[in-house]
Design a protein around this motif. Structure first.
Motif, mmCIF file in Angstrom:
data_model
loop_
_atom_site.group_PDB
_atom_site.id
_atom_site.type_symbol
_atom_site.label_atom_id
_atom_site.label_comp_id
_atom_site.label_asym_id
_atom_site.label_seq_id
_atom_site.Cartn_x
_atom_site.Cartn_y
_atom_site.Cartn_z
ATOM 1 N N LEU A 1 0.807 -1.227 0.000
ATOM 2 C CA LEU A 1 0.000 0.000 0.000
ATOM 3 C C LEU A 1 0.838 1.274 0.000
ATOM 4 O O LEU A 1 1.623 1.503 -0.894
ATOM 5 N N ILE B 1 -8.040 1.498 3.146
ATOM 6 C CA ILE B 1 -6.778 1.902 3.755
ATOM 7 C C ILE B 1 -7.047 2.422 5.166
ATOM 8 O O ILE B 1 -6.312 2.130 6.097
ATOM 9 N N TYR C 1 0.966 1.003 -5.760
ATOM 10 C CA TYR C 1 1.160 -0.316 -5.160
ATOM 11 C C TYR C 1 0.658 -1.443 -6.041
ATOM 12 O O TYR C 1 0.809 -2.610 -5.721
ATOM 13 N N CYS D 1 -7.532 -3.496 -9.860
ATOM 14 C CA CYS D 1 -7.861 -4.829 -9.376
ATOM 15 C C CYS D 1 -9.374 -4.899 -9.209
ATOM 16 O O CYS D 1 -10.033 -3.884 -9.075
ATOM 17 N N CYS E 1 -11.436 -2.989 -6.296
ATOM 18 C CA CYS E 1 -11.115 -1.620 -5.898
ATOM 19 C C CYS E 1 -12.337 -0.739 -6.088
ATOM 20 O O CYS E 1 -12.890 -0.635 -7.179
ATOM 21 N N GLY E 2 -12.764 -0.098 -5.016
ATOM 22 C CA GLY E 2 -13.945 0.757 -5.072
ATOM 23 C C GLY E 2 -13.742 1.994 -5.913
ATOM 24 O O GLY E 2 -14.410 2.189 -6.941
ATOM 25 N N PRO E 3 -12.810 2.870 -5.529
ATOM 26 C CA PRO E 3 -12.632 4.125 -6.265
ATOM 27 C C PRO E 3 -12.331 3.885 -7.745
ATOM 28 O O PRO E 3 -12.806 4.624 -8.607
#
Ligand code: SF4
Lengths: 361, 302
Positions: free
Chosen positions: B11, B90, B173, B247, B250-252
């Motif tokens: 991260l 995060i 990352y 990926c 991944c939300g955003p």
């Protein structure tokens, strides 16, 4: 100007009342169907959460029918909801729709500013009344829902509660003044009284935690509450529309206090707000144990970030406080049968646990 | 003996790692890194359900460090710039780790939240310093020295070299973790492509390009990725293609991907999205990269 907005449980009744009282022409999006879902899914980014897809579907269907102004919510993160409007607007424009989209940011000043847009000719007094009526309707709908949640698993003739609910929706939708909402309330309470209840039953009690859209929209949660009532379980949703408005929009003191308490409760497990309702899902699991509930059901749209965090922590909470938790993530492929089976298994587990140790085999 | 502090190479390490390392060493700690991501890291991380690949990777790194250090350095990075958040995952990462990894050494999980006040960072620095018995001045001094190093290591902007130019954008990352990205950057280079990455765009340009969006993205990672992608696409140097590496969970990125796709379509720049997870087959990625570069080369010849 023909105003439309997304569906979410009883939200459309409240907003319809608000905007028509403000003097706008309103077009409620057609009720949600598989078609809405397919439409929304087809034009959304693949991995976005279900409410995004469903509300996009609502907008498309409403625009097809002639709406030209979309009212929806804004937000400032970190959950994705706050950025829905910006992306949906682009997608709709790309598809060639012509419309104005107004995203209301969750603070009162912004709401005030938008009012002048929707009701340029109205006096503050009229605007105030429009809000009061919408508020009264929202409160009545939520109050009746809470009552019905208790009645449902206890009714003698199945369907009685549901019938009253349908009457409630129609009556509240038609009401045109706060007085008539009051009258309807009295009338409905009488009807609730009249529902015959089975004596001596004590249903299991389950609290629903998680994301608000899935919690409140029966089309998405596949009538979770009714389904559980059918298995003889009383459900209590930890958040209804009125709670959301009072807590997040109006920031009422009691709700802010409550949130502080919940944060403190969740702190050993989740030490910071992660957006949406993730923190509350954890806190309520602990609180509802103290209130003697039998189990927790966490519901959320698949890939919802705050709830996924909560989900990965809940097993530990569940173990520590000895509270069974069932997690249900919904997406466009979620089948009714799958959910039902999981609910049945969960309810069996709760039944088994609720028996005194000696009676367990 | 010096205190051993474990820093997972996951991260935020990819953005702030060298700075943090220097900072901790400056405070008198012995820094233990978890090393590059390996297949084992990924396998270990897959116990997390529905989480994104990078958080699983982080999990794997923490498992590796678990019994090798006195402290684990896992600050809760809530926000690194005003009005923005990092990402819910995060923010909640240290809690997810705490309740899923069997036995953890004590965490250094101070909050870094610059969303409203940027000086909150200095509070965080001072409280970390205190753990190592350092006073305020010494801690701040260690930080300033570490930060200067970062300023000196800014990457250079590439000049045209005749090869087709492709922008590869995504979270650092993901891009720079060779195991996670399946070395997309290296592979493209071998395929004869000049690769541009978000780090080559100056922060000022990122912000300027991001300001063209309807609404400011409130995730700093998404803001940087989208801003850099837009800057590269709108820049005055020609761009032959853009690859968005992300990926699945991944939300955003669901939105960032959509923003990039729309812009690329408008500008008629070939665009490909590569979604990865721990099961992604290398062969499949190779084939897609080859097909994409072939197509770009063909278009250039026309
Ligand atoms: S930004 Fe995306 S990839 Fe990064 S931690 Fe959040 S969800 Fe995972």
């Amino acid at each position: 100007m023909i105003v439309t907005f997304p569906h979410m449980g009883t939200l459309s009744i409240v907003l319809k009342s608000l905007f028509s009282q403000l003097g706008c022409q309103v077009l409620v999006p057609p009720p949600m169907t598989r078609h809405t879902m397919e439409l929304g899914t087809q034009f959304s980014p693949e991995t976005v959460c279900l409410p995004f897809k469903m509300t996009l579907g609502n907008f498309m269907e409403a625009l097809e029918q002639g709406a030209d102004t979309i009212v929806t919510c804004g937000g400032c993160g970190p959950c994705r909801l706050g950025y829905y409007a910006a992306v949906q607007q682009k997608i709709l424009a790309e598809r060639g729709y012509r419309f104005t989209m107004i995203a209301i940011e969750p603070n009162l000043i912004h709401v005030y500013k938008q009012l002048k847009y929707f009701a340029p000719q109205k006096s503050w007094r009229e605007i105030y009344h429009a809000f009061r009526l919408a508020g009264a309707k929202m409160n009545l709908l939520d109050d009746i829902q809470r009552e019905l949640a208790v009645i449902r698993p206890r009714e003698m003739k199945s369907g009685s509660a549901e019938r009253v609910w349908r009457q409630t929706v129609t009556a509240v939708d038609l009401a045109e003044s706060c007085q008539s909402v009051q009258a309807i309330r009295a009338e409905l309470l009488e009807k609730l009284q009249a529902i015959e209840l089975a004596q001596g039953v004590s249903p299991l009690r389950v609290a629903v935690v998680g994301e608000i859209y899935v919690m409140l929209e029966p089309f998405i949660n596949q009538n979770l509450e009714q389904c559980l009532a059918g298995m003889g379980v009383e459900t209590s949703k930890t958040m209804l529309l009125s709670d959301y408005v009072r807590g997040h929009l109006l920031r009422r003191r009691s709700y802010v206090e409550m949130f502080k308490q919940l944060s403190a409760m969740a702190a050993p497990y989740l030490g910071h707000y992660v957006g949406g309702h993730g923190l509350k899902s954890i806190a309520y699991t602990i609180l509802k144990k103290q209130q003697d509930y039998d189990g927790i059901i966490q519901v959320y749209p698949f890939t919802c970030m705050p709830e996924v965090i909560a989900k990965n922590i809940l097993p530990k909470v569940s173990q520590d406080v000895d509270m069974p938790v069932l997690t249900l993530a919904y997406d466009e492929q979620t089948g009714e049968a799958g959910i039902r089976t999981r609910l049945e298994a969960f309810v069996d587990l709760l039944r088994y646990r609720s028996k005194p140790a000696a009676a367990r085999v | 003996m010096r205190i051993r502090v474990g820093v997972p190479q996951a991260l935020m390490y990819y953005q702030y790692g060298p700075v943090l390392e220097r900072f901790l060493t400056g405070l008198g700690a012995e820094v233990v890194l978890s090393g590059e991501t390996s297949r084992q890291t990924l396998d270990c991380g897959s116990v997390l359900d529905e989480m994104c690949l990078p958080s699983k990777v982080c999990f794997g790194h923490v498992c590796y460090l678990q019994d090798k250090v006195d402290y684990l350095f896992l600050p809760r990075i809530i926000s690194v710039s005003q009005g923005q958040y990092t990402c819910p995952k995060i923010i909640g990462m240290s809690d997810v780790l705490k309740h899923n990894v069997g036995k953890l050494p004590p965490l250094i999980d101070i909050h870094v939240n610059m969303r409203q006040k940027s000086w909150q960072l200095y509070q965080a620095i001072v409280s970390v310093g205190r753990l190592f018995g350092q006073g305020m001045a010494a801690s701040l001094c260690a930080w300033v020295r570490a930060w200067q190093y970062r300023v000196r290591t800014q990457p250079q902007v590439l000049t045209l070299d005749g090869r087709p130019r492709v922008a590869v954008v995504g979270h650092p990352y993901i891009l720079y973790d060779r195991q996670v990205s399946l070395d997309v950057l290296g592979r493209l280079d071998k395929l004869g492509i000049q690769v541009l990455t978000p780090e080559m765009v100056r922060p000022g340009e990122v912000n300027k390009a991001a300001a063209t969006l309807e609404k400011r993205l409130f995730w700093s990672g998404g803001h940087t990725t989208a801003g850099a992608a837009l800057a590269l696409m709108l820049g005055n140097q020609p761009l032959n293609g853009i690859i968005f590496v992300t990926c699945f969970a991944c939300g955003p990125d669901a939105f960032v991907g959509e923003i990039i796709r729309q812009q690329a379509q408008r500008l008629d720049i070939p665009c490909m999205q590569l979604s990865l997870d721990e099961h992604t087959a290398e062969a499949g990625v190779v084939t897609r990269l080859e097909a994409f570069t072939d197509m770009i080369k063909r278009r250039r010849r026309l």
